[in-house]
Design a protein around this motif. Structure first.
Motif, PDB file in Angstrom:
ATOM      1  N   VAL A  29       0.845  -1.203   0.000  1.00 15.29           N
ATOM      2  CA  VAL A  29       0.000   0.000   0.000  1.00 15.29           C
ATOM      3  C   VAL A  29       0.879   1.250   0.000  1.00 15.29           C
ATOM      4  O   VAL A  29       0.653   2.182  -0.780  1.00 15.29           O
ATOM      5  CB  VAL A  29      -0.974   0.009   1.199  1.00 15.29           C
ATOM      6  CG1 VAL A  29      -1.644   1.363   1.361  1.00 15.29           C
ATOM      7  CG2 VAL A  29      -2.010  -1.094   1.052  1.00 15.29           C
ATOM      8  N   VAL A  30       1.892   1.289   0.864  1.00 18.41           N
ATOM      9  CA  VAL A  30       2.763   2.469   0.938  1.00 18.41           C
ATOM     10  C   VAL A  30       3.529   2.659  -0.366  1.00 18.41           C
ATOM     11  O   VAL A  30       3.603   3.774  -0.894  1.00 18.41           O
ATOM     12  CB  VAL A  30       3.712   2.384   2.151  1.00 18.41           C
ATOM     13  CG1 VAL A  30       4.808   3.443   2.076  1.00 18.41           C
ATOM     14  CG2 VAL A  30       2.913   2.522   3.445  1.00 18.41           C
ATOM     15  N   ARG A  31       4.068   1.591  -0.912  1.00 17.05           N
ATOM     16  CA  ARG A  31       4.794   1.712  -2.187  1.00 17.05           C
ATOM     17  C   ARG A  31       3.869   2.208  -3.292  1.00 17.05           C
ATOM     18  O   ARG A  31       4.258   3.046  -4.106  1.00 17.05           O
ATOM     19  CB  ARG A  31       5.416   0.375  -2.567  1.00 17.05           C
ATOM     20  CG  ARG A  31       6.634   0.040  -1.756  1.00 17.05           C
ATOM     21  CD  ARG A  31       7.150  -1.324  -2.150  1.00 17.05           C
ATOM     22  NE  ARG A  31       8.447  -1.575  -1.566  1.00 17.05           N
ATOM     23  CZ  ARG A  31       8.854  -2.780  -1.197  1.00 17.05           C
ATOM     24  NH1 ARG A  31       8.067  -3.830  -1.354  1.00 17.05           N
ATOM     25  NH2 ARG A  31      10.052  -2.938  -0.678  1.00 17.05           N
ATOM     26  N   PHE A  79      10.415  16.703  -9.528  1.00 21.63           N
ATOM     27  CA  PHE A  79      10.265  16.033  -8.239  1.00 21.63           C
ATOM     28  C   PHE A  79      10.410  14.527  -8.432  1.00 21.63           C
ATOM     29  O   PHE A  79       9.821  13.931  -9.330  1.00 21.63           O
ATOM     30  CB  PHE A  79       8.896  16.358  -7.630  1.00 21.63           C
ATOM     31  CG  PHE A  79       8.648  15.653  -6.331  1.00 21.63           C
ATOM     32  CD1 PHE A  79       9.235  16.105  -5.165  1.00 21.63           C
ATOM     33  CD2 PHE A  79       7.840  14.540  -6.296  1.00 21.63           C
ATOM     34  CE1 PHE A  79       9.010  15.454  -3.964  1.00 21.63           C
ATOM     35  CE2 PHE A  79       7.601  13.881  -5.100  1.00 21.63           C
ATOM     36  CZ  PHE A  79       8.186  14.336  -3.933  1.00 21.63           C
ATOM     37  N   LYS A  80      11.202  13.894  -7.565  1.00 24.73           N
ATOM     38  CA  LYS A  80      11.487  12.465  -7.705  1.00 24.73           C
ATOM     39  C   LYS A  80      11.678  11.838  -6.331  1.00 24.73           C
ATOM     40  O   LYS A  80      12.248  12.455  -5.434  1.00 24.73           O
ATOM     41  CB  LYS A  80      12.766  12.301  -8.537  1.00 24.73           C
ATOM     42  CG  LYS A  80      13.200  10.889  -8.792  1.00 24.73           C
ATOM     43  CD  LYS A  80      14.457  10.897  -9.655  1.00 24.73           C
ATOM     44  CE  LYS A  80      15.015   9.510  -9.826  1.00 24.73           C
ATOM     45  NZ  LYS A  80      16.268   9.513 -10.577  1.00 24.73           N
ATOM     46  N   VAL A  81      11.197  10.618  -6.159  1.00 25.86           N
ATOM     47  CA  VAL A  81      11.393   9.851  -4.938  1.00 25.86           C
ATOM     48  C   VAL A  81      12.047   8.529  -5.330  1.00 25.86           C
ATOM     49  O   VAL A  81      11.536   7.817  -6.195  1.00 25.86           O
ATOM     50  CB  VAL A  81      10.057   9.562  -4.215  1.00 25.86           C
ATOM     51  CG1 VAL A  81      10.291   8.704  -2.981  1.00 25.86           C
ATOM     52  CG2 VAL A  81       9.353  10.852  -3.846  1.00 25.86           C
ATOM     53  N   GLU A  82      13.179   8.209  -4.695  1.00 23.93           N
ATOM     54  CA  GLU A  82      13.870   6.944  -4.933  1.00 23.93           C
ATOM     55  C   GLU A  82      13.777   6.094  -3.671  1.00 23.93           C
ATOM     56  O   GLU A  82      14.189   6.531  -2.596  1.00 23.93           O
ATOM     57  CB  GLU A  82      15.340   7.167  -5.241  1.00 23.93           C
ATOM     58  CG  GLU A  82      15.614   7.968  -6.485  1.00 23.93           C
ATOM     59  CD  GLU A  82      17.092   8.295  -6.577  1.00 23.93           C
ATOM     60  OE1 GLU A  82      17.862   7.424  -7.030  1.00 23.93           O
ATOM     61  OE2 GLU A  82      17.470   9.411  -6.150  1.00 23.93           O
ATOM     62  N   GLU A  83      13.263   4.889  -3.807  1.00 24.62           N
ATOM     63  CA  GLU A  83      13.139   3.997  -2.652  1.00 24.62           C
ATOM     64  C   GLU A  83      14.490   3.394  -2.301  1.00 24.62           C
ATOM     65  O   GLU A  83      15.222   2.924  -3.161  1.00 24.62           O
ATOM     66  CB  GLU A  83      12.153   2.871  -2.961  1.00 24.62           C
ATOM     67  CG  GLU A  83      11.997   1.900  -1.809  1.00 24.62           C
ATOM     68  CD  GLU A  83      11.013   0.783  -2.098  1.00 24.62           C
ATOM     69  OE1 GLU A  83      10.810  -0.043  -1.196  1.00 24.62           O
ATOM     70  OE2 GLU A  83      10.449   0.736  -3.205  1.00 24.62           O
ATOM     71  N   GLY A  84      14.780   3.403  -1.004  1.00 18.31           N
ATOM     72  CA  GLY A  84      15.973   2.741  -0.511  1.00 18.31           C
ATOM     73  C   GLY A  84      15.605   1.454   0.203  1.00 18.31           C
ATOM     74  O   GLY A  84      16.117   0.385  -0.112  1.00 18.31           O
ATOM     75  N   LEU A  85      14.667   1.559   1.145  1.00 16.38           N
ATOM     76  CA  LEU A  85      14.290   0.399   1.942  1.00 16.38           C
ATOM     77  C   LEU A  85      12.893   0.631   2.510  1.00 16.38           C
ATOM     78  O   LEU A  85      12.565   1.744   2.936  1.00 16.38           O
ATOM     79  CB  LEU A  85      15.289   0.218   3.092  1.00 16.38           C
ATOM     80  CG  LEU A  85      15.092  -0.966   4.019  1.00 16.38           C
ATOM     81  CD1 LEU A  85      15.326  -2.285   3.268  1.00 16.38           C
ATOM     82  CD2 LEU A  85      16.054  -0.877   5.197  1.00 16.38           C
ATOM     83  N   THR A  86      12.083  -0.412   2.515  1.00 18.87           N
ATOM     84  CA  THR A  86      10.756  -0.343   3.116  1.00 18.87           C
ATOM     85  C   THR A  86      10.630  -1.495   4.104  1.00 18.87           C
ATOM     86  O   THR A  86      10.883  -2.647   3.753  1.00 18.87           O
ATOM     87  CB  THR A  86       9.653  -0.443   2.036  1.00 18.87           C
ATOM     88  OG1 THR A  86       9.885   0.573   1.064  1.00 18.87           O
ATOM     89  CG2 THR A  86       8.276  -0.253   2.641  1.00 18.87           C
ATOM     90  N   ARG A  98      15.247   8.803  -0.987  1.00 16.62           N
ATOM     91  CA  ARG A  98      15.901  10.061  -1.358  1.00 16.62           C
ATOM     92  C   ARG A  98      14.912  10.847  -2.211  1.00 16.62           C
ATOM     93  O   ARG A  98      14.326  10.327  -3.153  1.00 16.62           O
ATOM     94  CB  ARG A  98      17.187   9.820  -2.138  1.00 16.62           C
ATOM     95  CG  ARG A  98      17.842  11.134  -2.562  1.00 16.62           C
ATOM     96  CD  ARG A  98      19.230  10.992  -3.136  1.00 16.62           C
ATOM     97  NE  ARG A  98      19.337   9.906  -4.071  1.00 16.62           N
ATOM     98  CZ  ARG A  98      20.492   9.273  -4.342  1.00 16.62           C
ATOM     99  NH1 ARG A  98      21.597   9.634  -3.752  1.00 16.62           N
ATOM    100  NH2 ARG A  98      20.514   8.287  -5.208  1.00 16.62           N
ATOM    101  N   VAL A  99      14.762  12.138  -1.858  1.00 14.72           N
ATOM    102  CA  VAL A  99      13.837  13.024  -2.547  1.00 14.72           C
ATOM    103  C   VAL A  99      14.645  14.105  -3.258  1.00 14.72           C
ATOM    104  O   VAL A  99      15.502  14.743  -2.651  1.00 14.72           O
ATOM    105  CB  VAL A  99      12.858  13.688  -1.549  1.00 14.72           C
ATOM    106  CG1 VAL A  99      11.924  14.647  -2.260  1.00 14.72           C
ATOM    107  CG2 VAL A  99      12.090  12.645  -0.777  1.00 14.72           C
ATOM    108  N   THR A 100      14.378  14.295  -4.539  1.00 12.72           N
ATOM    109  CA  THR A 100      14.988  15.403  -5.276  1.00 12.72           C
ATOM    110  C   THR A 100      13.868  16.240  -5.886  1.00 12.72           C
ATOM    111  O   THR A 100      12.774  15.746  -6.145  1.00 12.72           O
ATOM    112  CB  THR A 100      15.945  14.905  -6.393  1.00 12.72           C
ATOM    113  OG1 THR A 100      15.246  13.969  -7.210  1.00 12.72           O
ATOM    114  CG2 THR A 100      17.175  14.234  -5.808  1.00 12.72           C
ATOM    115  N   GLY A 101      14.157  17.534  -6.058  1.00 18.37           N
ATOM    116  CA  GLY A 101      13.167  18.437  -6.639  1.00 18.37           C
ATOM    117  C   GLY A 101      12.226  19.043  -5.627  1.00 18.37           C
ATOM    118  O   GLY A 101      11.340  19.813  -5.981  1.00 18.37           O
TER     119      GLY A 101
END
Length: 149
Positions: A29-31, A79-86, A98-101
């Motif tokens: 759900v979160v992803r 704007f971009k979100v990169e997943e590292g770990l959930t 990591r969030v950019t933008g």
């Protein structure tokens, strides 16, 4: 009492399996919320994934699903979100990313989500600037941290 006996005393196999399924579902759900709502800015997905009275513990984000969706519309195209770990534990999911933008420099974020009935009802967030150099020499963020081990 060893750890195996302790775990068995706390949960039956059926209970443990149910907790595992719940954690897996909540992570999904979160992803999906990050992918479809935060990045994709899809209001229909927001209705499906967020409670109407969604609570924010982030000083930059208002409470409520509708105001959250409106805020997302103002994010820049880069704007971009990169997943590292959930990681999930029952009704809680931690999303390290990591969030950019969102500002002038990339940010590392640890976001904690609380879910009820497969909907996000509450969120906390901690941000810090991404750094190229650390004392240890290890980066603060590695994409897909779970898959890299």
């Amino acid at each position: 009492m060893d750890i195996q006996n302790t775990v068995q005393a706390e949960l039956t196999d059926e209970q443990a399996a149910a907790e595992y399924r719940k954690a897996v579902k909540n992570k999904a759900v979160v992803r999906a919320a990050i992918r479809e709502v935060v990045i994709g800015k899809d209001p229909a997905a927001a209705e499906r994934l967020y409670a109407e009275d969604y609570v924010q513990h982030d000083p930059q984000v208002p409470d409520g699903r509708e105001t959250f969706v409106q805020l997302l519309q103002s994010f820049p195209p880069n704007f971009k979100v990169e997943e590292g770990l959930t990681v999930a534990d029952g009704d809680f999911v931690v999303f390290y990313n990591r969030v950019t933008g969102f500002g002038p420099e990339p940010l590392i974020a640890a976001e904690i989500f609380r879910l009820e009935n497969s909907k996000i009802v509450e969120r906390w967030a901690v941000y810090q600037p991404d750094m190229d150099k650390t004392v240890s020499g290890h980066p603060l963020f590695t994409p897909d941290m779970a898959g890299s081990r």
